[in-house]
Each structure stands twice: as structure tokens, then as C-alpha cells.
Design a protein around this motif. Structure first.
Motif, short mmCIF file in Angstrom:
data_model
loop_
_atom_site.label_atom_id
_atom_site.label_comp_id
_atom_site.label_asym_id
_atom_site.label_seq_id
_atom_site.Cartn_x
_atom_site.Cartn_y
_atom_site.Cartn_z
N VAL A 1 0.83 -1.20 0.00
CA VAL A 1 0.00 0.00 0.00
C VAL A 1 0.86 1.26 0.00
O VAL A 1 0.52 2.26 -0.63
N LYS A 2 1.98 1.21 0.69
CA LYS A 2 2.85 2.38 0.76
C LYS A 2 3.31 2.80 -0.64
O LYS A 2 3.22 3.98 -1.01
N VAL A 3 3.79 1.84 -1.43
CA VAL A 3 4.26 2.16 -2.78
C VAL A 3 3.11 2.64 -3.65
O VAL A 3 3.24 3.60 -4.43
N ILE A 4 1.96 1.99 -3.55
CA ILE A 4 0.81 2.36 -4.37
C ILE A 4 0.39 3.80 -4.08
O ILE A 4 0.15 4.60 -5.01
N ILE A 5 0.33 4.17 -2.82
CA ILE A 5 -0.08 5.52 -2.45
C ILE A 5 0.95 6.54 -2.91
O ILE A 5 0.61 7.63 -3.39
N GLN A 6 2.22 6.20 -2.79
CA GLN A 6 3.26 7.11 -3.26
C GLN A 6 3.14 7.36 -4.76
O GLN A 6 3.28 8.49 -5.23
N GLU A 7 2.88 6.30 -5.52
CA GLU A 7 2.75 6.45 -6.97
C GLU A 7 1.50 7.24 -7.35
O GLU A 7 1.52 8.04 -8.29
N LEU A 8 0.40 7.03 -6.63
CA LEU A 8 -0.79 7.83 -6.87
C LEU A 8 -0.54 9.31 -6.60
O LEU A 8 -0.94 10.19 -7.36
N HIS A 9 0.13 9.57 -5.50
CA HIS A 9 0.44 10.95 -5.12
C HIS A 9 1.37 11.58 -6.16
O HIS A 9 1.18 12.75 -6.55
N LYS A 10 2.35 10.83 -6.63
CA LYS A 10 3.30 11.36 -7.61
C LYS A 10 2.60 11.69 -8.92
O LYS A 10 2.83 12.78 -9.49
N LEU A 11 1.74 10.80 -9.41
CA LEU A 11 1.05 11.03 -10.67
C LEU A 11 0.11 12.22 -10.57
O LEU A 11 0.04 13.06 -11.47
N THR A 12 -0.62 12.31 -9.47
CA THR A 12 -1.54 13.45 -9.28
C THR A 12 -0.77 14.76 -9.23
O THR A 12 -1.20 15.77 -9.82
N GLY A 13 0.38 14.77 -8.55
CA GLY A 13 1.18 15.98 -8.48
C GLY A 13 1.72 16.39 -9.84
O GLY A 13 1.78 17.59 -10.16
N GLN A 14 2.12 15.41 -10.66
CA GLN A 14 2.63 15.74 -11.99
C GLN A 14 1.53 16.34 -12.86
O GLN A 14 1.78 17.29 -13.61
N LEU A 15 0.31 15.81 -12.77
CA LEU A 15 -0.79 16.38 -13.55
C LEU A 15 -1.13 17.79 -13.08
O LEU A 15 -1.43 18.67 -13.90
N ALA A 16 -1.10 18.01 -11.76
CA ALA A 16 -1.38 19.36 -11.26
C ALA A 16 -0.29 20.34 -11.70
O ALA A 16 -0.56 21.50 -12.04
N LYS A 17 0.97 19.90 -11.70
CA LYS A 17 2.09 20.75 -12.12
C LYS A 17 1.97 21.10 -13.60
O LYS A 17 2.20 22.26 -14.00
N SER A 18 1.59 20.13 -14.43
CA SER A 18 1.43 20.41 -15.86
C SER A 18 0.30 21.39 -16.10
O SER A 18 0.36 22.22 -17.01
N GLU A 19 -0.74 21.35 -15.27
CA GLU A 19 -1.83 22.30 -15.43
C GLU A 19 -1.38 23.71 -15.06
O GLU A 19 -1.73 24.69 -15.75
N ARG A 20 -0.60 23.85 -13.99
CA ARG A 20 -0.10 25.17 -13.62
C ARG A 20 0.81 25.72 -14.72
O ARG A 20 0.79 26.92 -15.03
N LYS A 21 1.62 24.86 -15.32
CA LYS A 21 2.50 25.29 -16.41
C LYS A 21 1.68 25.74 -17.61
O LYS A 21 2.00 26.74 -18.26
N ARG A 22 0.59 25.02 -17.90
CA ARG A 22 -0.26 25.39 -19.03
C ARG A 22 -0.87 26.77 -18.81
O ARG A 22 -0.95 27.59 -19.72
N LYS A 23 -1.30 27.02 -17.59
CA LYS A 23 -1.91 28.32 -17.31
C LYS A 23 -0.89 29.45 -17.42
O LYS A 23 -1.21 30.54 -17.92
N ARG A 24 0.35 29.20 -16.98
CA ARG A 24 1.38 30.23 -17.11
C ARG A 24 1.66 30.52 -18.58
O ARG A 24 1.84 31.67 -18.98
N GLU A 25 1.71 29.47 -19.41
CA GLU A 25 1.95 29.68 -20.83
C GLU A 25 0.82 30.47 -21.48
O GLU A 25 1.04 31.31 -22.34
N GLU A 26 -0.40 30.21 -21.05
CA GLU A 26 -1.52 30.96 -21.59
C GLU A 26 -1.47 32.42 -21.16
O GLU A 26 -1.79 33.32 -21.92
N GLU A 27 -1.04 32.66 -19.92
CA GLU A 27 -0.90 34.04 -19.45
C GLU A 27 0.17 34.76 -20.24
O GLU A 27 0.01 35.93 -20.62
N ASN A 28 1.29 34.07 -20.50
CA ASN A 28 2.35 34.68 -21.30
C ASN A 28 1.87 34.96 -22.72
O ASN A 28 2.21 35.99 -23.31
#
Length: 616
Positions: free
Chosen positions: A561-588
Motif C-alpha cells: 500500500v505504501k508504494v501504491i499511495i506514493q505512486e498515486l500521489h506522484k502522478l496526481t502531483g505531476q498532472l497538477a504541475k502540468s496544469e499550472r504550467k499550461r496556465k502560465r503559458e496561456e498568461e504569457n
């Protein structure tokens, strides 16, 4: 001679299942024309009996896994989510509203109710649901505790009073989830689901108006505005998931992050019962997850259904459910002809004709090799003639001969078992700090995988698998199914037997290859087979777990369970980071259109916005 695949429906079953299978060339089971075991797929709305799992033949498949009531019954789900919150921390399992099971938790609920009443802020509302009913029956919403009246076991949850609305109407999402196996855990989510609307506009001033607060189709299809054109919602009370995705696109919502959060809810919910579900490779389960999205686009788990409704009430149902069942059959990976079943019944017919030829002189002798001693005693008691004793001797001789033949037959199918492999594995792990934060001091144990070998029909292993409680089921229930008693968490009442901890596993023959031999495989070979990656997509079913090599490895022998939760957290964080990057590019990009001044100084001055973008 080749024969088509055969399906069996309990109580005439869902019509859409029959329609899809008949269109694919299957034949429906007829108990007057076929043997009791002469079928490939048995589909029923309620759970199967324990004996039906234990007596499952290699070519047969069931549409339910055993011991899944831990998430499909409202009180069991609330209890298991509470247990996981205590183990892994509240921030991880915060996708379900605060829940209390009454009458046992009445004191705790009263304390929380008084606490919320004294807290300044928005008014808190509560929703009460009977634990043993489905399709919205017996549900009501209240603000004042004096309106809380119940006569059975109920669950009281904090009502999500800020739902996302479409044209003023409340809705929830019916997500179809298929668990192909629990060992290793393999989860598919169907891309097409249903969006279920209330048929009157959302209004907190009228809590008694169920047509404004409940999204159950079984309730809203009887509402006065069901057939009325309701602004953007339209007629009826359902959308397809494709139409909802178009709505999100128009609202400029980060769909990837929203869907990943829903995927997390599905995976984390299944992890609450996955370690306790026995391994039956010839079972498959279709769950219906009900998800509510609030105004902040946070998904909430409402409940899980073990038999989601398959009735066709509108065009959206026809579009979604027929494709859903077709993809589910494809996911089971059948071939058009089951030679394994045909050969088995051919051999059985040959044995019957052989016994009939040998004992045709005495019509009272049985055609099958099993004959109970009790039957012999009854014949001895009621038949005192001189001819009885020789006949009984012939019967005993026949039984001994049949037992020897059965023993020899079983030895040809089952090689000697290496009992040195019968070991039990347990392991623990250190505290899980990731995702809990510095405020949490709870420890996390690696959840042990309880498995049991796949059973051959002639290997009768007695187990104590007890299933209790009524689960969420959208289909019509019989009175016998609806009167199951409410006890405790199914994961704690059902005890695993020693056979589940054996270090070896019997492998059922591959239906697609038509093999009719049961093989014993080593642990190394078994691990190699488990490492086989399931297809990422079958029709509109998308594999959501395992989603990378780390989660595949973490679900092989014991769920980590520890590894599974870590991987879920990592994937969710990467998707959230890509969304923030997309918004910055649109602002630019917007800045480039509005601010086109040049940088003073260079001979060929660039745009200031371009310089700022390159420096990031």
C-alpha cells in the motif's frame, strides 16, 4: 462437435445482457435441455452462494467476486473508510463525507452535531440513508436533529451543500468500474458513464423536495418535470459522459486532474477490501461508483453499487449500457467456441453410456458412480426379499470400483503436491510519511495478500466463507435478498482458512486455448505469469490500475500500500504541475498579445514579453 458459448441469467436477468450476448452468437441456458454445469457465464444481480464459488468449473465464470460487501454496503463502506483514515491519515481518505452509523454512533453524532451548531459559519445539513436499501429509498435530508427519525440501521452523513450545478440542477456521476482480478489487483474504468440529474432546481430552502436533492433515476423518472425541457439539461434526467466532457471543456476545467482524482478515489476504495478478497480468477465484478463534484471541482464518493442498474430508460442508457456490456464481455476474453466444456461433457456422456451398458440388466442400479450409504440403508429397510442382499453387494462392489476409478482419474489430473511450499508470508513496513504530513504520526503496515488456490470442481475444499448484509444494488431485489441481517464489517467476519496461505497455486486451464488439463506450476512460474501486463485498453475500458511498473510490482504477491499511495500521489502531483504550467503559458501568450513593447538597447530589440518568457 463445436458448440456455442452458453450464458445463464438469474431470474431472467437484465434484458440488455441477454440482447448483447445473443447478438454475439451465445446461447441462453435452458435447465430442461442442458446439464446443470453446461454454461460458461452465470450473471445475477445478487451475490452468489459460497458453494457456487467453491464448485466453479474451469470453463465457468461468475459476474461477482466474493467478499466485496465491504464497500458495496453503506455502513461497511463507512466503517472501512474510517479504518483506513485512522491507519493512513485523514488527508488521504478525505473524499467521503463525515459519516455516523446509527444507532451505535448516536452519541458521537450528537457531539459532532452540537459542535457544528456552535461553530459560526455556514449552516450544516445532514443526509440520512438506510444501510440496507438502494435506489434512493428511505433517504431524507435534515438540518434540525428533531427531524431525525428512523426505525432501522441508518447512516448519517454530512450533506454536501455546495454541489456543482448545471443550469441550476444538481447531478452526480455514475462511473462504471470493472475489477478483473483482485490478485493481482487489475482495475478498468469505462470511459462512457452516466450523468444523473435531479429534475427540479437545487434549493436548500426545501429539503423535503427529493426531486431537487436526489439524483436517483428510480425517483426522478416519476417527477412532474421529468419529460419537460429543462434549459441546458434537456428532457429526462441523464447525460452521457461524453456530453459532460464537452461541458467541462466549455468551462475551461482541467479535466485530466479531475479524472485522476476520481481514479484515486476508485483505487483507494478498492484497497480497503483487496487484501481480504480470495483469488478466484474466473470471476469478474462490475461496480457502479457514484461521484459528486462540488463547486471547487473536488470529487466526493457517495456510494458503491455491486449491481449497477442495466435497465434502458432513455437514449443515454441505450448508448452507454449496450456498449458497456459488450466491452465487459470482450474484457473476459472469451472465444466463440469453448472446446474445454464440450470435451468435458463428451467424456461424461461416454461414461454414462459405458455404465448403462454394464448395468442395463438391473434397472435399479445407479448410472453415476456416487451412491449414498443412507440410500442403501433405506433400501435394506423397505425391501426384505431374498433378492435384496445380492443387490446390495453389487452396489457396494460398484461403489468401491467407482472410487478406485475416481482416485486414479484424480491422480492423472493432479501431480503430487510439494508440501514444503506451503508457507505463510507476512510482512510489515515503516511509517508512511509521504502524503500524511508532519502532523500525522500514524504507522502503515504493508497489507498482506490473502489468497486461495483456484479450485478444480473435483477438489472439494470446505471453507468458512460467510457473507452478510445487503449491498447497494440498483437491480430489482427479491424479498429473500432484501432481508439479509446487518452485522459487522464483512472483512472482519469472514475468516480466511489455512488453504488461502498455501505457497502453491492451481492454474485453471486457459479457456482461449482449449486446454483440458490442470497444471501445477512453481512459484517462479506463477510470478512470471503475474508479471504479465494486462492490456491498457479493451473497447472503452481503460486500465487505471496498475498504471506503471511500480504499481504492477506492488500488487504482485502482497499489496504494498505504501508504494501504491506514493505512486498515486506522484502522478496526481505531476498532472497538477502540468496544469499550472499550461496556465502560465496561456498568461504569457495573452501578455504577448496585449503588450508588444520592444526592449530598449539592442540593435534588433526583441519583445519584452519574449525576454521574460526565455528567462523562466
Amino acid at each position: 462437435m463445436a458448440a456455442s458459448l452458453v450464458f445463464r441469467l438469474h431470474d431472467k436477468g437484465p434484458d440488455v445482457v441477454r440482447e448483447v450476448l445473443l447478438e454475439r452468437g451465445w446461447e441462453e441456458y435452458d435447465e430442461e435441455e442442458r446439464e446443470e454445469e453446461d454454461w460458461n457465464l452465470y450473471w445475477r444481480g445478487s451475490m452468489f452462494r459460497n458453494s457456487e464459488y467453491l464448485n466453479l468449473l474451469p470453463w465457468q465464470r461468475l459476474n461477482h467476486h466474493p467478499k466485496t460487501a465491504g464497500i458495496t454496503r453503506k455502513d461497511f463502506l463507512a466503517r472501512n473508510l474510517k479504518r483506513m483514515r485512522a491507519t493512513l491519515g485523514s488527508p488521504l481518505y478525505d473524499f467521503s463525507p463525515t459519516a455516523f452509523i446509527l444507532p451505535n454512533d448516536y452519541t458521537r453524532f450528537l457531539s459532532e452535531y452540537n459542535k457544528q451548531r456552535l461553530t459560526k459559519g455556514a449552516t450544516v445539513y445532514w443526509i440520512c440513508k438506510p444501510v440496507g436499501l438502494s435506489r434512493g429509498r428511505g433517504i431524507f435530508i435534515f438540518e434540525d436533529i428533531k427531524d431525525l427519525v428512523y426505525d432501522c440501521s441508518v447512516i448519517v452523513q454530512r450533506y454536501i451543500s455546495n454541489p456543482l450545478l448545471i443550469s441550476g440542477y444538481k447531478f452526480d456521476l455514475r462511473i462504471y468500474v470493472c475489477v478483473k482480478t483482485f490478485y493481482p489487483l487489475t482495475v478498468y474504468i469505462h470511459q462512457e458513464g452516466l450523468v444523473r440529474f435531479a429534475t427540479e432546481k437545487y434549493n436548500l430552502s426545501s429539503l423535503q423536495n427529493l426531486y431537487a436533492h436526489l439524483t436517483n433515476t428510480s425517483i426522478n423518472k416519476f417527477g412532474p418535470f421529468y419529460t419537460t425541457q429543462k434549459e441546458r439539461v434537456g428532457q429526462g434526467c441523464k447525460w452521457t459522459m461524453s456530453k459532460f466532457r464537452h461541458f467541462l471543456h466549455c468551462q475551461d476545467v482541467n479535466q485530466n486532474l479531475l479524472w485522476q482524482r476520481i481514479n484515486n478515489i476508485v483505487t483507494l476504495t478498492l484497497l480497503t477490501i483487496a487484501p481480504s478478497v480470495p483469488s478466484y480468477p474466473n470471476c469478474v465484478e462490475l461496480f457502479g461508483f457514484d461521484i459528486l463534484v462540488d463547486v471547487k471541482f473536488k470529487p466526493w464518493l457517495l456510494e458503491v453499487n455491486n449491481s449497477p442498474a442495466l435497465t434502458l430508460d432513455c437514449q443515454a442508457d441505450i448508448t452507454v449500457k449496450k456498449r458497456l456490456i459488450g466491452d465487459l464481455i470482450d474484457l473476459m476474453n472469451y472465444t466463440m467456441v469453448d472446446s474445454l466444456r464440450v470435451k468435458a461433457f463428451q467424456r461424461q456422456a461416454h461414461r454414462k453410456s459405458y455404465h448403462h451398458a454394464n448395468y442395463s440388466s438391473d434397472a435399479s442400479l445407479p448410472l453415476l458412480p456416487k451412491f449414498k450409504e443412507a440410500e442403501v440403508r433405506r433400501q435394506r429397510k423397505h425391501n426384505q426379499s431374498s433378492q435384496t442382499l445380492p443387490r446390495l453387494k453389487n452396489i457396494r462392489h460398484f461403489e468401491k470400483k467407482s472410487q478406485r476409478q475416481s482416485k486414479q482419474s484424480s491422480q492423472t489430473h493432479f501431480p503430487p503436491v510439494d508440501f514444503s511450499r506451503m508457507t505463510t508470508k507476512t510482512s510489515t513496513n515503516s511509517a508512511l510519511n509521504l502524503m500524511l504530513g508532519p502532523h500525522s504520526g500514524t504507522n502503515v503496515s504493508v497489507v498482506n495478500r490473502h489468497t486461495c488456490p483456484a479450485l478444480a470442481p473435483w477438489l472439494r475444499v470446505k471453507r468458512s466463507l460467510r457473507e452478510s448484509g445487503v449491498t447497494n444494488c440498483d437491480e430489482t431485489e427479491t424479498e429473500a435478498e432484501a432481508e439479509c441481517p446487518a452485522e459487522t464489517d464483512v472483512s472482519s467476519t469472514i475468516h480466511d482458512t489455512p488453504e488461502q496461505s498455501l505457497g502453491f497455486r492451481w492454474k485453471l486451464p486457459d479457456i482461449n486455448r482449449g486446454s483440458n488439463r490442470l497444471k501445477e506450476i512453481s512459484l517462479e512460474e506463477n510470478e512470471a505469469l503475474n508479471r504479465h501486463v494486462p492490456p491498457p485498453r479493451v473497447g472503452d475500458f481503460i486500465r487505471t490500475f496498475p498504471f506503471n511498473k511500480a504499481t504492477l510490482k506492488a500488487s504482485q504477491n502482497e499489496l504494498d500500500v505504501k508504494v501504491i499511495i506514493q505512486e498515486l500521489h506522484k502522478l496526481t502531483g505531476q498532472l497538477a504541475k502540468s496544469e499550472r504550467k499550461r496556465k502560465r503559458e496561456e498568461e504569457n501568450k495573452d501578455g504577448e498579445e496585449d503588450f508588444d513593447s520592444l526592449l530598449w538597447g539592442p540593435k534588433d530589440p526583441p519583445l519584452i514579453s519574449q525576454c521574460l518568457k526565455n528567462n523562466k
